[in-house]
Design an enzyme around this catalytic site. Structure first.
Site, PDB file in Angstrom:
ATOM      1  N   TYR A 181       0.837  -1.203   0.000  1.00  0.00           N
ATOM      2  CA  TYR A 181       0.000   0.000   0.000  1.00  0.00           C
ATOM      3  C   TYR A 181       0.876   1.259   0.000  1.00  0.00           C
ATOM      4  O   TYR A 181       0.704   2.159  -0.816  1.00  0.00           O
ATOM      5  CB  TYR A 181      -0.952  -0.013   1.207  1.00  0.00           C
ATOM      6  CG  TYR A 181      -2.097   0.948   1.036  1.00  0.00           C
ATOM      7  CD1 TYR A 181      -3.219   0.582   0.300  1.00  0.00           C
ATOM      8  CD2 TYR A 181      -2.050   2.237   1.559  1.00  0.00           C
ATOM      9  CE1 TYR A 181      -4.276   1.472   0.107  1.00  0.00           C
ATOM     10  CE2 TYR A 181      -3.091   3.128   1.365  1.00  0.00           C
ATOM     11  CZ  TYR A 181      -4.208   2.739   0.650  1.00  0.00           C
ATOM     12  OH  TYR A 181      -5.235   3.625   0.449  1.00  0.00           O
ATOM     13  N   LYS A 185       1.277   3.779  -3.262  1.00  0.00           N
ATOM     14  CA  LYS A 185       0.773   5.162  -3.148  1.00  0.00           C
ATOM     15  C   LYS A 185       1.911   6.178  -3.299  1.00  0.00           C
ATOM     16  O   LYS A 185       1.741   7.230  -3.912  1.00  0.00           O
ATOM     17  CB  LYS A 185       0.018   5.358  -1.832  1.00  0.00           C
ATOM     18  CG  LYS A 185      -1.244   4.500  -1.720  1.00  0.00           C
ATOM     19  CD  LYS A 185      -2.117   4.609  -2.954  1.00  0.00           C
ATOM     20  CE  LYS A 185      -3.430   3.856  -2.842  1.00  0.00           C
ATOM     21  NZ  LYS A 185      -4.183   3.873  -4.115  1.00  0.00           N
TER      22      LYS A 185
HETATM   23  N1  NAD Z   1     -11.548   3.445   0.872  1.00  0.00           N
HETATM   24  C1  NAD Z   1     -10.704   4.269   1.471  1.00  0.00           C
HETATM   25  O1  NAD Z   1     -10.848   4.591   2.665  1.00  0.00           O
HETATM   26  C2  NAD Z   1      -9.541   4.848   0.705  1.00  0.00           C
HETATM   27  C3  NAD Z   1      -8.709   5.806   1.325  1.00  0.00           C
HETATM   28  C4  NAD Z   1      -7.638   6.338   0.616  1.00  0.00           C
HETATM   29  C5  NAD Z   1      -7.399   5.931  -0.666  1.00  0.00           C
HETATM   30  N2  NAD Z   1      -8.211   4.989  -1.246  1.00  0.00           N
HETATM   31  C6  NAD Z   1      -7.916   4.609  -2.638  1.00  0.00           C
HETATM   32  O2  NAD Z   1      -9.055   4.858  -3.437  1.00  0.00           O
HETATM   33  C7  NAD Z   1      -9.110   3.912  -4.511  1.00  0.00           C
HETATM   34  C8  NAD Z   1     -10.465   3.221  -4.498  1.00  0.00           C
HETATM   35  O3  NAD Z   1     -10.630   2.563  -3.263  1.00  0.00           O
HETATM   36  P1  NAD Z   1     -11.991   1.841  -2.873  1.00  0.00           P
HETATM   37  O4  NAD Z   1     -12.071   1.874  -1.399  1.00  0.00           O
HETATM   38  O5  NAD Z   1     -13.099   2.400  -3.691  1.00  0.00           O
HETATM   39  O6  NAD Z   1     -11.651   0.339  -3.334  1.00  0.00           O
HETATM   40  P2  NAD Z   1     -12.630  -0.779  -3.885  1.00  0.00           P
HETATM   41  O7  NAD Z   1     -11.980  -2.093  -3.543  1.00  0.00           O
HETATM   42  O8  NAD Z   1     -14.035  -0.540  -3.424  1.00  0.00           O
HETATM   43  O9  NAD Z   1     -12.580  -0.569  -5.464  1.00  0.00           O
HETATM   44  C9  NAD Z   1     -11.473  -0.930  -6.234  1.00  0.00           C
HETATM   45  C10 NAD Z   1     -11.991  -1.386  -7.590  1.00  0.00           C
HETATM   46  O10 NAD Z   1     -10.857  -1.703  -8.416  1.00  0.00           O
HETATM   47  C11 NAD Z   1     -11.221  -2.806  -9.221  1.00  0.00           C
HETATM   48  N3  NAD Z   1     -10.043  -3.516  -9.722  1.00  0.00           N
HETATM   49  C12 NAD Z   1      -9.182  -4.289  -9.008  1.00  0.00           C
HETATM   50  N4  NAD Z   1      -8.276  -4.853  -9.829  1.00  0.00           N
HETATM   51  C13 NAD Z   1      -8.562  -4.420 -11.084  1.00  0.00           C
HETATM   52  C14 NAD Z   1      -7.974  -4.668 -12.368  1.00  0.00           C
HETATM   53  N5  NAD Z   1      -6.926  -5.490 -12.514  1.00  0.00           N
HETATM   54  N6  NAD Z   1      -8.508  -4.065 -13.453  1.00  0.00           N
HETATM   55  C15 NAD Z   1      -9.596  -3.242 -13.318  1.00  0.00           C
HETATM   56  N7  NAD Z   1     -10.195  -2.988 -12.130  1.00  0.00           N
HETATM   57  C16 NAD Z   1      -9.680  -3.568 -11.027  1.00  0.00           C
HETATM   58  C17 NAD Z   1     -12.053  -3.696  -8.282  1.00  0.00           C
HETATM   59  O11 NAD Z   1     -12.853  -4.641  -8.993  1.00  0.00           O
HETATM   60  C18 NAD Z   1     -12.869  -2.653  -7.522  1.00  0.00           C
HETATM   61  O12 NAD Z   1     -14.130  -2.420  -8.113  1.00  0.00           O
HETATM   62  C19 NAD Z   1      -7.939   2.961  -4.293  1.00  0.00           C
HETATM   63  O13 NAD Z   1      -6.853   3.388  -5.091  1.00  0.00           O
HETATM   64  C20 NAD Z   1      -7.651   3.127  -2.825  1.00  0.00           C
HETATM   65  O14 NAD Z   1      -6.338   2.757  -2.477  1.00  0.00           O
HETATM   66  C21 NAD Z   1      -9.277   4.450  -0.595  1.00  0.00           C
END
Ligand code: NAD
Length: 270
Positions: A181, A185
């Site tokens: 992670y 990032k």
């Molecule tokens: N949720 C949080 O609190 C949070 C905080 C900071 C940053 N983020 C970042 O925000 C982004 C979204 O996070 P989220 O919580 O919505 O995650 P999530 O797991 O809900 O969504 C991620 C999506 O990526 C898709 N995915 C995975 N592998 C893939 C591939 N090979 N090709 C195409 N699609 C693919 C998955 O099917 C999923 O729908 C991420 O980059 C995450 O690190 C999230």
């Protein structure tokens, strides 16, 4: 206000938590949106919901962003449907979530499986690189475009592993935020700065958005430990990132490139 009227915006990971919210925000701002995700079932249900609400202005494209051939096919399909690309949001990730019980994704460094390292980096880094290479090159050729890489507050600070601790487990079994992670990032900030300067003369702006932790009903003990690290004293609401995304994708930020917009309730400045 339709500040992105008719702009063609691509969101990777559009079937997920943040991605579906970004897609909806872009549609609300008047854009046409390509929803990209590997999860076909979840993608189709998002497409159905959004098409109904936004007069069909979106297109679901099932794609594995770790596969260059797959992305090239998606590119052709998007061009046939929309004719151009104005915005790319690199949001997809193998995202570990905090749940009750031990989460196998939260592996300790000493035992972190190489396959997991490869799988996480393939989505987070290789996937973002390939999407920039193919969709970004299209925007560079058009001499206009915006790329937004979704990073995290952990792009600028180290994880505080104490917040993931679970009672009753010995140290060697305690879950941690995985090393991938932090590496991914931080790496995305490198990609952001590299491309911001590389394509500046082509009028393609590249920035990162770094959200803090979003509240989705995580265990109370975890929420307490995390929010104690946040000056604003709470986790983020999913809706709080929508206007930031519109800012980054629209002319409101037209003199901004190579930057990391950190929205973490102040966690990284404490
Ligand atoms: N949720 C949080 O609190 C949070 C905080 C900071 C940053 N983020 C970042 O925000 C982004 C979204 O996070 P989220 O919580 O919505 O995650 P999530 O797991 O809900 O969504 C991620 C999506 O990526 C898709 N995915 C995975 N592998 C893939 C591939 N090979 N090709 C195409 N699609 C693919 C998955 O099917 C999923 O729908 C991420 O980059 C995450 O690190 C999230």
């Amino acid at each position: 206000m339709a500040v992105l009227k008719n702009k063609v915006c691509l969101v990777t990971g559009a079937a997920g938590l943040l991605g579906s919210g970004f897609a909806e925000a872009l549609l609300e701002a008047g854009a046409r949106v390509g929803l990209l995700d590997i999860n076909d079932k979840a993608l189709k249900s998002q497409e159905k919901r959004l098409k109904k609400k936004y007069q069909g202005r979106c297109l679901a494209v099932q794609v594995d962003i770790t596969n260059e051939e797959n992305i090239r096919k998606a590119h052709q399909m998007i061009l046939r449907h929309f004719g151009r690309i104005d915005v790319l949001i690199n949001n997809a990730a193998n995202d570990p979530k905090v749940k009750k019980g031990v989460n196998s994704h939260f592996s300790r460094f000493e035992h972190f499986p190489l396959e997991q390292w490869e799988a996480d980096c393939a989505v987070g880094l290789r996937g973002s690189f390939l999407c920039c290479k193919i969709f970004g090159a299209q925007m560079a050729q058009q001499r206009s475009g915006v790329i937004v890489n979704i990073a995290s507050d952990l792009s600028v600070i180290a994880p505080d592993q104490r917040i993931y601790a679970q009672a009753g487990l010995k140290e060697s079994d305690q879950p941690v935020k995985p090393v991938t992670y932090s590496v991914i990032k931080t790496g995305l900030l490198g990609l952001t700065r590299y491309l911001a300067t590389y394509w500046a003369h082509r009028n393609v702006r590249v920035n990162a958005l770094s959200p803090g932790g979003i509240y989705t009903g995580q265990p109370q003990a975890f929420v307490k430990r995390l929010t104690d690290l946040v000056p604003m004293g709470r986790m983020a609401e999913i809706s709080e990132y929508r206007k930031a995304m519109i800012f980054l994708c629209s002319d409101a930020s037209k003199y901004m490139t190579g930057q990391n917009l950190i929205m973490d309730g102040g966690r990284s400045v404490w």
